[in-house]
Design an enzyme around this catalytic site. Structure first.
Site, PDB file in Angstrom:
ATOM      1  CE  LYS A 268      63.498  -2.112  33.264  1.00 41.71           C
ATOM      2  NZ  LYS A 268      62.166  -2.698  33.094  1.00 41.71           N
ATOM      3  NE  ARG A 342      56.096  -4.923  41.717  1.00 41.89           N
ATOM      4  CZ  ARG A 342      55.359  -5.566  40.807  1.00 41.89           C
ATOM      5  NH1 ARG A 342      54.662  -6.633  41.146  1.00 41.89           N
ATOM      6  NH2 ARG A 342      55.327  -5.139  39.564  1.00 41.89           N
TER       7      ARG A 342
HETATM    8  N1  BES Z   1      60.317   0.711  35.766  1.00 45.42           N
HETATM    9  C1  BES Z   1      59.646  -0.452  35.277  1.00 45.42           C
HETATM   10  C2  BES Z   1      58.275  -0.135  34.677  1.00 45.42           C
HETATM   11  C3  BES Z   1      58.272   0.712  33.430  1.00 45.42           C
HETATM   12  C4  BES Z   1      58.228   0.114  32.187  1.00 45.42           C
HETATM   13  C5  BES Z   1      58.249   2.082  33.512  1.00 45.42           C
HETATM   14  C6  BES Z   1      58.178   0.890  31.048  1.00 45.42           C
HETATM   15  C7  BES Z   1      58.202   2.853  32.373  1.00 45.42           C
HETATM   16  C8  BES Z   1      58.168   2.267  31.139  1.00 45.42           C
HETATM   17  C9  BES Z   1      59.446  -1.435  36.427  1.00 45.42           C
HETATM   18  O1  BES Z   1      60.421  -1.408  37.405  1.00 45.42           O
HETATM   19  C10 BES Z   1      59.464  -2.787  35.818  1.00 45.42           C
HETATM   20  O2  BES Z   1      60.469  -3.165  35.310  1.00 45.42           O
HETATM   21  N2  BES Z   1      58.328  -3.486  35.896  1.00 45.42           N
HETATM   22  C11 BES Z   1      58.213  -4.774  35.361  1.00 45.42           C
HETATM   23  C12 BES Z   1      57.437  -5.616  36.347  1.00 45.42           C
HETATM   24  C13 BES Z   1      57.436  -7.076  36.033  1.00 45.42           C
HETATM   25  C14 BES Z   1      58.809  -7.650  36.202  1.00 45.42           C
HETATM   26  C15 BES Z   1      56.442  -7.750  36.953  1.00 45.42           C
HETATM   27  C16 BES Z   1      57.482  -4.678  34.037  1.00 45.42           C
HETATM   28  O3  BES Z   1      56.584  -3.859  33.920  1.00 45.42           O
HETATM   29  O4  BES Z   1      57.837  -5.397  33.126  1.00 45.42           O
HETATM   30 MN    MN Z   2      62.067  -2.669  36.935  1.00 46.08          MN
END
Ligand code: BES
Ligand code: MN
Ligand code: ZN
Length: 493
Positions: A268, A342
């Site tokens: 990230k 997931r």
């Molecule tokens: N933990 C994140 C989701 C999240 C984002 C929670 C902002 C709280 C605030 C999750 O693990 C994630 O990174 N999801 C990705 C999925 C994508 C790679 C398909 C996302 O939402 O960008």
């Molecule tokens: Mn994530």
């Protein structure tokens, strides 16, 4: 905070809060303050343009001869149904930085129920919540001084019982969930988190902790894969509460507990990454709910399962393109290591489906940023394979004041996670990001089990710009109340 319920009479505490209706009409002990003031109250109210209309409030030094030092009047208009929790939270927020240590909230003569009185108490507690553990330089004057709360009401015995048997333990559960989310990731990492959960055995919960070795023998490669880049060992914790009939099939609560989500190799961006200490909000809600159920001795059989991992980039971390075999035997192409929640839940849901065999199962997770695009920070998203369960949750959501909104699932969405290289991939395309995550989870739910997934990415962590007076810190504790209410309404009959 020390909470007690007393018969409605003028208080001896420093702060007294009274509710006043339109036309400056007070009732119960509130009316006694007004009459004792010998006209001063009406005069002060007039000077403050206070008429008792809904939303108004004013504070004055208490009249000579009174045992309180400050009298606070809150306007409640002519509403018959008062949201005592919200009223109490608002007034607490405005008074918290006064140096007073005791407060009496007068609710007598307003036709309120014992539950209304108990809810007022949790409104105060939630609004007074802080997370100051690590602020060594914070002067006492910046810390809330309020220590003693008296709820003055019409039926204190019943209100006390409602608080002791339901609302108090539920509030404790929310506070626990908030604490867990607020703790930094160097304090709450998988093993430390599991150790904290273990302490809940004192409430009568059975707590079982699985390390990587045991998970490996069960084939939980999806969960373990997420933690491969971390120095900290992944854990799965199973909490069992058997308060129901012997042999009654349990319900299952499952939570995502990513104690920190860097994204892994699909790293990230750095800005704001610190918020990802809250990526265990789903598990915190499950732990909070389990503690509430145990503390109030809920008459239901419930199993809570949380998958605890830290998602890190490293030479040992899993790679985009890796294909893993989950506990269910289904293979997953990991196209994006940041879609890790997931993967953790896949094995937890399969474990629950096959080892616990629940009649219904709900999982909570801060799963997708996409849910924030869809619903902002107001509602969590619910996806379910069962309309009755979805209705139960909508109703529990209403009463618990933790708002949710249903999103659809369906075969057309499910196709979006098919992969030519494995049984599925862990990301869909750009569209319907929250739903494709839900479809992924559904593939790990056993046949015949009513299941719902609640995506709390928008509601577990408070953003700036939300003004609910009950939310005072980053961690909101969202979900603990909702789950507790769902059990209470549907499984304790
Ligand atoms: N933990 C994140 C989701 C999240 C984002 C929670 C902002 C709280 C605030 C999750 O693990 C994630 O990174 N999801 C990705 C999925 C994508 C790679 C398909 C996302 O939402 O960008
Ligand atoms: Mn994530
Ligand atoms: Zn995550």
């Amino acid at each position: 905070m020390k909470v007690s319920f007393i018969a409605d009479k003028p208080a001896t505490s420093a702060l007294a809060v009274i509710l006043v209706r339109d036309g400056l009409k007070a009732q119960g002990a509130a009316a006694d303050y007004v009459s004792a003031s010998d006209g001063q109250f009406a005069k002060a109210a007039k000077a403050a343009f206070f008429t008792g209309a809904k939303g108004q409030s004013f504070s004055s030094f208490a009249p000579v001869g009174s045992k309180v030092s400050r009298l606070v009047a809150v306007g409640v208009g002519k509403d018959n149904e008062l949201d005592t929790e919200m009223i109490a939270a608002k007034v607490t927020k405005s008074l918290l930085m006064t140096r007073e240590t005791s407060m009496t909230l007068h609710l007598g003569g307003l036709g309120l129920s014992p539950d209304d009185a108990a809810r007022a108490a949790i409104g105060v507690r939630l609004a007074a919540y802080r997370f100051d553990n690590y602020r060594t330089k914070l002067p006492a004057s910046k810390k809330p001084a309020l220590k003693t709360l008296k709820i003055s009401c019409d039926d204190p015995a019943k209100a006390r019982a409602s608080y002791a048997n339901f609302y108090g333990p539920v509030c404790d559960g929310t506070v626990l969930a908030r604490d867990l989310v607020n703790e930094p990731p160097n304090v709450i990492y998988p093993k430390a988190y599991a150790a904290r959960i273990k302490k809940l055995e004192k409430l009568g919960l059975k707590v079982e902790v699985f390390g990587e070795r045991r998970m490996k023998t069960m084939g939980m490669n999806a969960l373990i894969g997420v933690g491969l880049g971390s120095e900290r060992e992944s854990q799965m914790v199973v909490m069992t509460w058997n308060g129901g009939k012997k042999g009654d099939k349990p319900t299952c609560l499952v939570g995502k507990g990513v104690t920190f989500d860097t994204g892994g190799i699909s790293l990230k961006p750095g800005n704001g990454m610190w918020d990802m200490k809250g990526d265990m909000g789903g598990s915190a809600a499950v732990v909070g709910a389990m503690s509430a159920l145990a503390a109030r001795k809920a008459k239901a059989n419930v199993v809570g399962i949380v998958g605890l991992v830290e998602n890190m980039p490293d030479g040992k971390a899993q790679l985009p393109g890796d294909i893993i075999t989950s506990m269910s035997g289904q293979t997953i192409e990991v196209q994006n290591t940041d879609a890790e929640g997931r993967l953790v839940l896949a094995d937890c849901l399969h474990y629950a489906s096959t080892k616990i065999k629940p009649k219904a199962m709900i999982n909570l997770a801060t799963l997708t940023g996409a849910v924030i695009v869809a619903l902002g920070h107001e509602h969590a998203a619910i996806m379910s394979n069962d309309d009755d369960l979805a209705k139960q949750l909508a109703s529990a959501s209403e009463t618990s004041t933790e708002k949710t909104w249903r999103l659809p699932l369906g075969p057309a969405y499910d196709r979006l996670i098919d992969s030519p290289n494995a049984d599925m991939k862990n990301i869909g395309g750009r569209s319907a990001g929250s739903i494709t995550a839900g479809q992924f989870l559904q593939r790990f739910v056993g046949k015949g089990i009513a299941w719902a997934h609640i995506d709390i990415a928008g509601t577990a962590m408070k953003p700036s710009g939300r003004h609910d007076p009950r939310e005072t810190t980053f961690g909101t504790g969202f979900g603990a109340r909702l789950l507790n209410r769902w059990i209470a309404d549907n499984y304790e009959g």
